[in-house]
Design an enzyme around this catalytic site. Sequence first.
Site, mmCIF file in Angstrom:
data_model
loop_
_atom_site.group_PDB
_atom_site.id
_atom_site.type_symbol
_atom_site.label_atom_id
_atom_site.label_comp_id
_atom_site.label_asym_id
_atom_site.label_seq_id
_atom_site.Cartn_x
_atom_site.Cartn_y
_atom_site.Cartn_z
ATOM 1 N N GLU A 103 -10.961 -10.789 -2.112
ATOM 2 C CA GLU A 103 -10.693 -10.026 -0.896
ATOM 3 C C GLU A 103 -11.991 -9.414 -0.387
ATOM 4 O OE1 GLU A 103 -6.331 -8.724 -0.667
ATOM 5 O OE2 GLU A 103 -7.398 -7.181 -1.758
ATOM 6 N N LYS A 148 0.848 -1.208 0.000
ATOM 7 C CA LYS A 148 0.000 0.000 0.000
ATOM 8 C C LYS A 148 0.883 1.259 0.000
ATOM 9 C CE LYS A 148 -3.557 -2.666 2.257
ATOM 10 N NZ LYS A 148 -4.899 -2.659 2.800
HETATM 11 C C1 PEP Z 1 -4.853 -5.983 1.065
HETATM 12 O O1 PEP Z 1 -4.549 -4.814 1.151
HETATM 13 O O2 PEP Z 1 -4.947 -6.496 -0.065
HETATM 14 C C2 PEP Z 1 -5.080 -6.743 2.291
HETATM 15 C C3 PEP Z 1 -5.546 -7.948 2.190
HETATM 16 O O3 PEP Z 1 -4.779 -6.117 3.466
HETATM 17 P P1 PEP Z 1 -4.708 -6.804 4.939
HETATM 18 O O4 PEP Z 1 -3.913 -8.076 4.792
HETATM 19 O O5 PEP Z 1 -4.013 -5.792 5.786
HETATM 20 O O6 PEP Z 1 -6.109 -7.073 5.359
#
Ligand code: PEP
Length: 254
Positions: free
Chosen positions: A170, A14
């Site tokens: 996700e 990120k």
């Molecule tokens: C992501 O940003 O794709 C993600 C899955 O973040 P996290 O693992 O912090 O939930």
Amino acid sequence: MAPARKPVIAGNWKMFKTASEGAALARELRPKVSMIHDVEIVVCPPFTTIPAVAQALAGSNVGVGGQNLHWEQHGAFTGEVSGPMLADAGCRWVVVGHSERRQLFGETDEGVHRKAKAALAAKLSPIVCVGETLAEREAGRTLEVVGRQIGGALGGLSDGEIAGLVVAYEPVWAIGTGKTATSAQAEEVHAAIRAQLAKSHGQKVSDGLRILYGGSVKPENVKELMAQPDVDGALVGGASLTADSFAAIVRYRG
Ligand code: PEP
């Protein structure tokens, strides 16, 4: 029998890590995962950090990816970065349609489709993200929403193009919240995505597609998620920001 799918574990940094911080993290990670050859390992730093990380990982088993790209190769698109630019900076991968981009920057299914095509044209493997919000899940609309996102992003792509990408499921409610989908919830959606691809592109293409799970993946929960038949890897946010936790996830087989 369905072919074995080589897992992919990708870290999405990120908007964290300057070039020097990212290079230091890459140098720390490199020896911790150098013995792992049965997993494809990827890190996706911010644009300005990519060259330093690519240099720190040169010749290693860790690939580098971007977090976004524009669908044109070049042009008057202030603030944007293209697929050929990412490839030239050392990337082989790129995240496309992350929920933060869909929610905060207005990305649409059609834009995600164009970006996936542009990535493939630049010889980058897109990591195409899909996932439902909490409200959508609570309304019982998870499979409908994810099905629409998959159809929008991958519809019209050739079998060869599908073979060059991976999908990341996700759930938005699990990203950065510490709430992971249960392995059964993940498997249900992954299996539905695979079934959809079997319908649109045939069994062989569907059997070969790697579907990653993302959403609060940690060293403590990765093994159970990876034990699901249709979970072929992980897209990791927060836990990819330290070498020890990301390496522990990559080394989930123990
Ligand atoms: C992501 O940003 O794709 C993600 C899955 O973040 P996290 O693992 O912090 O939930």
